[in-house]
Design a protein around this motif. Structure first.
Motif, short mmCIF file in Angstrom:
data_model
loop_
_atom_site.label_atom_id
_atom_site.label_comp_id
_atom_site.label_asym_id
_atom_site.label_seq_id
_atom_site.Cartn_x
_atom_site.Cartn_y
_atom_site.Cartn_z
N ASP A 186 6.37 -1.79 8.43
CA ASP A 186 7.12 -0.53 8.32
C ASP A 186 8.52 -0.79 7.78
OD1 ASP A 186 5.82 0.82 11.48
OD2 ASP A 186 4.97 0.78 9.46
N THR B 227 -0.30 13.21 -3.47
CA THR B 227 -0.38 11.75 -3.34
C THR B 227 -1.11 11.15 -4.54
OG1 THR B 227 -0.45 12.01 -0.96
CG2 THR B 227 -1.12 9.89 -1.84
N VAL C 60 -5.63 4.99 3.36
CA VAL C 60 -4.86 4.07 4.19
C VAL C 60 -5.54 2.70 4.17
CG1 VAL C 60 -4.03 3.61 6.52
CG2 VAL C 60 -4.09 5.95 5.67
N HIS D 152 -1.62 -0.78 9.76
CA HIS D 152 -1.98 0.24 8.77
C HIS D 152 -0.85 0.39 7.76
CE1 HIS D 152 -4.76 1.53 11.97
NE2 HIS D 152 -3.74 1.47 12.76
N SER E 42 -0.33 2.94 4.12
CA SER E 42 -0.98 3.83 3.15
C SER E 42 -0.96 3.17 1.78
CB SER E 42 -0.27 5.18 3.10
OG SER E 42 1.06 5.00 2.70
N ASP F 272 -0.31 4.58 -0.98
CA ASP F 272 0.84 4.98 -1.81
C ASP F 272 2.10 4.20 -1.43
OD1 ASP F 272 1.21 8.31 -0.28
OD2 ASP F 272 1.33 6.29 0.56
N LYS F 273 2.23 3.83 -0.16
CA LYS F 273 3.38 3.00 0.21
C LYS F 273 3.22 1.59 -0.32
CE LYS F 273 5.32 5.11 4.24
NZ LYS F 273 5.43 5.07 5.67
N PRO G 104 6.09 11.69 -3.86
CA PRO G 104 4.75 11.92 -3.29
C PRO G 104 4.63 11.45 -1.84
CG PRO G 104 4.60 10.87 -5.44
CD PRO G 104 6.03 10.79 -5.02
N VAL G 105 5.51 10.54 -1.45
CA VAL G 105 5.40 9.97 -0.11
C VAL G 105 6.21 10.77 0.91
CG1 VAL G 105 5.70 7.87 1.26
CG2 VAL G 105 5.12 7.69 -1.15
#
Lengths: 290, 419
Positions: free
Chosen positions: A9, A124, A129, A136, A138, A140-141, A209-210
């Motif tokens: 994170d 997105t 995910v 986890h 995603s 997109d991240k 998008p996030v």
């Protein structure tokens, strides 16, 4: 695997800010401007990308490029009509600081008039995910992290290996003497501001998008970016990366263990670092004449 | 420093001072006046309609204030185009006199003074953000103020002419009460709020509601300007929530929760339009969400008032962008009070509002209610409106409950008695 999740994170948080930090470092070290309007270019880039991708139905990555170019052009325009005159004056730091605050207010209101007050979002680009055991992230991240790293590397290569990058470094070291070596410092300032505001616009479009888009997103983020840059060093690109990553981890672990008071922790840590190293972790100290 | 230089410095300071005074003097009383004088004689009376001045005090530096100001103008223009509003035997066109409070107590008080003593208004619509500083002025001059704020200070029984006409104190209580009654299986509620004035205020309001309905809730606060909320989601997931609640229409935290693997119940107490929810979150990520609903987010809208307002707004602005409708309730409350009182006398208008007035709004039927818990006695100073509750089913918002004011009051009374 809690600590693994928190680390991931924090990495996601930090990496996405690195681009923004890098742009601000460029402006501060090369142009000698504490560019308070930097956050609004992040907003402009996000809204422009949204407009192109959602309203004009253009594919995301071309829309992203459009957002970046538009933000860069606006930044360059305001350098030509405003900052280049202020920079020539003695004691220009305060003048450019005030001018950038005025520009921030002007562009903020212009954004509201043009784009409206509604929050917006871009669908997105990479749904789903990625599960790595109990950790986890995603897609997109994950893509955001990869793209941010690639762009940061490209920026470093430009700064270190190209003639324009050498000119930027020369001007940041010795702005008065650089023109004696045939460097057009005005052109360097112009290109630097364009590049930096373009980076801010690119970041806005990448993050849209996030995290979504709202008219205050630039104001919300600019102070965090300034803190990251102060921690890493206001004249060091590597410092921008370090500052972003360190604060990302502090925010992640801090949020979990102490909640919203993590903001205080960030300030304390920065204060301690600056007490012992006023130039930041990696900075060499920018001499600014007020 | 020689004399010439000293005089130059003093002259510069004087000039700057004059400019600042002029600038703030004008800015503090920025007027956006909508004055529509009647140009037709299509009214039923043969005399020219009178002008009803309505003051507006709003903070125009943020989107809700801008939206509310726009709604007032649209509604006023619509009335004026139709020849004005009939109050008693007279026709009145509406003149809005609007000032930006700049989110400043001092500016709001100055604007209130100007409205009352210079512009001579007898009715004010206010977002209520700075009302507590203005109410002493307006109440002393018997100016009726209709506010849209949960600020409890305006419900102080010493005030006779100020009223809250937003359902923010009641609709969440109705939604939560209904949810708790119909979902007793849920025990562990986790709520996320921003760590700023708004977040703490909303948490304070919600906290009282949860306690009243015997619901245990764990709060998570996060920095308001934080963009990435994955750490917040990680923190929430460690608490194993049955129900996750969040503040505001921004669904980034919901997205983060889903990405962290959350499969429990999503619940929102304040109605968030589906279009707002899905700006940054897919309908699939919101599957199962139970939330208050606005009549205008459905096609067709759920009430006649919503149908009419949606058509009016779309005609006026060229598009429907799901504006917040609280401003319509404030405006309708004032107009209904004037019409039902049959006079512009503020004592009569205040008495009408204070006696349980019912009126139509785009949100449904609204009713003024007493707040004995705030010391208002039988005087009705707050508002309840028909509450619709929706659930996202297969990616589509579906109405699952309609709670009228009478039923809604049963939930509100549970809350008010608990205070």
């Amino acid at each position: 695997m809690l600590y693994g999740q928190l680390f991931l994170d924090g990495l996601a948080m930090g990496v996405v800010f690195v681009l923004l930090c890098a742009g601000l470092v460029l402006i501060t070290s090369v142009c000698r401007i504490l560019f308070m309007a930097y956050g609004i270019f992040y907003t402009i880039g996000a809204y422009t990308t949204w407009f192109l991708a959602v309203k004009m139905n253009i594919s995301f990555f071309p829309a992203l490029a459009g957002g970046m170019i538009f933000s860069g052009l606006i930044g360059g325009l305001f350098y030509v009509i405003l900052f280049q005159y202020l920079q020539r004056r003695k004691g220009s730091f305060l003048a450019t600081l005030i001018a950038s605050m005025g520009l921030m207010m002007f562009l903020q209101q212009a954004s509201i008039l043009i784009y409206g007050t509604q929050n917006q979002g871009i669908p997105t680009v990479f749904p789903g995910v990625l599960n790595l055991g109990s950790i986890h992230i995603s897609f997109d991240k994950a893509a955001l992290i990869i793209i941010s790293i690639v762009i940061t590397v490209i920026l470093f290569l430009i700064y270190e290996k190209t003639s324009i990058g050498r000119s930027m470094r020369a001007v940041s070291f010795l702005p008065e003497a650089s023109h004696l070596f045939g460097i057009n410092s005005n052109a360097v300032f112009f290109l630097t501001l364009m590049l930096a505001t373009g980076l801010a616009g690119l970041s806005g479009g990448l993050l849209a998008p996030v995290y979504g888009i709202n008219v205050t997103m630039g104001n919300n983020i600019v102070w965090t970016i300034i803190l990251m840059v102060m921690l890493g060093g206001m004249d060091s690109l590597i410092g921008a990366v370090v500052g972003g990553l360190v604060i990302g981890q502090i925010l992640s672990f801090g949020q979990y263990f102490i909640g919203s008071s993590v903001q205080i922790l960030v300030f304390i840590i920065i204060g301690i670092v600056l007490y012992f190293r006023p130039q930041g972790l990696m900075g060499r100290g920018v001499n600014i004449e007020v | 420093m020689n004399l010439r230089r000293l005089l130059t410095v003093l002259a510069t300071i004087g000039l700057i001072t004059v400019l600042v005074v002029l600038l703030f003097g004008c800015k503090a009383t920025t007027t956006t006046t909508t004055q529509i004088t009647t140009q037709t004689t299509t009214t039923t009376t043969t005399t020219t309609p009178k002008v009803l001045k309505i003051g507006v005090l709003n903070y125009l530096g943020w989107p809700p204030g801008i939206t509310e100001d726009k709604l007032f103008k649209i509604l006023a223009d619509d009335i004026n185009k139709k020849g004005g509003v009939t109050i008693g035997n007279e026709k009145y066109t509406i003149q809005l006199i609007s000032y930006d409070t700049q989110n400043s107590q001092e500016v709001a008080v100055a604007a209130a003074n100007r409205l009352v003593y210079q512009d001579g208004v007898k009715f004010i619509l206010s977002d209520g953000r700075q009302t507590s500083g203005c109410t002493d002025i307006t109440d002393a001059e018997k100016v009726v103020v209709i506010c849209g704020t949960p600020d409890p200070s305006i419900l102080n029984p010493k005030y006779k002419y100020v009223f809250n006409a937003t359902s923010i104190n009641t609709s969440p209580a109705v939604t939560l009460g209904w949810f708790a009654k119909n979902h007793p299986q849920f025990e562990n509620y986790v709520a996320a709020f921003t760590d700023d004035r708004e977040g703490h205020m909303i948490n304070g309001i919600f906290g009282g509601m949860f306690t009243a309905f015997n619901i245990q809730k764990t709060d998570i606060f996060y920095p308001a300007q934080q963009t990435d909320l994955s750490a917040v989601a990680t923190q929430a997931m460690q608490l194993n929530p049955d129900v996750f609640i969040w503040q505001g229409a921004e669904t980034t935290v919901v997205k983060s929760m889903k990405q962290a693997g959350y499969n429990g119940q999503l619940f929102a107490i304040d109605a968030k339009p589906f279009s707002d929810l899905t700006r940054t979150t897919t309908p699939q990520e919101l599957e199962g969400l139970i939330d208050g609903a606005l009549p205008t987010e459905f096609n067709p809208p759920l009430t006649q008032g919503a149908i009419d307002f949606k058509a009016l707004y779309t005609a006026a602005t060229g598009k429907w962008d799901d504006p917040a409708l609280d401003g319509t309730v404030l405006f309708n409350c004032l107009i209904a009070a004037l019409q039902q009182a049959g006079t512009t006398d503020t004592d009569a208008v205040a008495a009408k509002i204070s006696s349980g007035m019912e009126f139509d709004t785009p949100l449904g039927v609204a009713k003024m209610i007493p707040r004995a818990d705030m010391g208002s006695g039988n005087r009705t100073v707050d508002l309840i409106v028909t509450t619709f509750i929706k659930q996202i089913v297969n990616g589509v918002p579906t109405v699952i409950a309609t709670i009228g004011p009478a039923e809604g009051m049963t939930y509100c009374e549970t809350l008010f008695k608990a205070k």
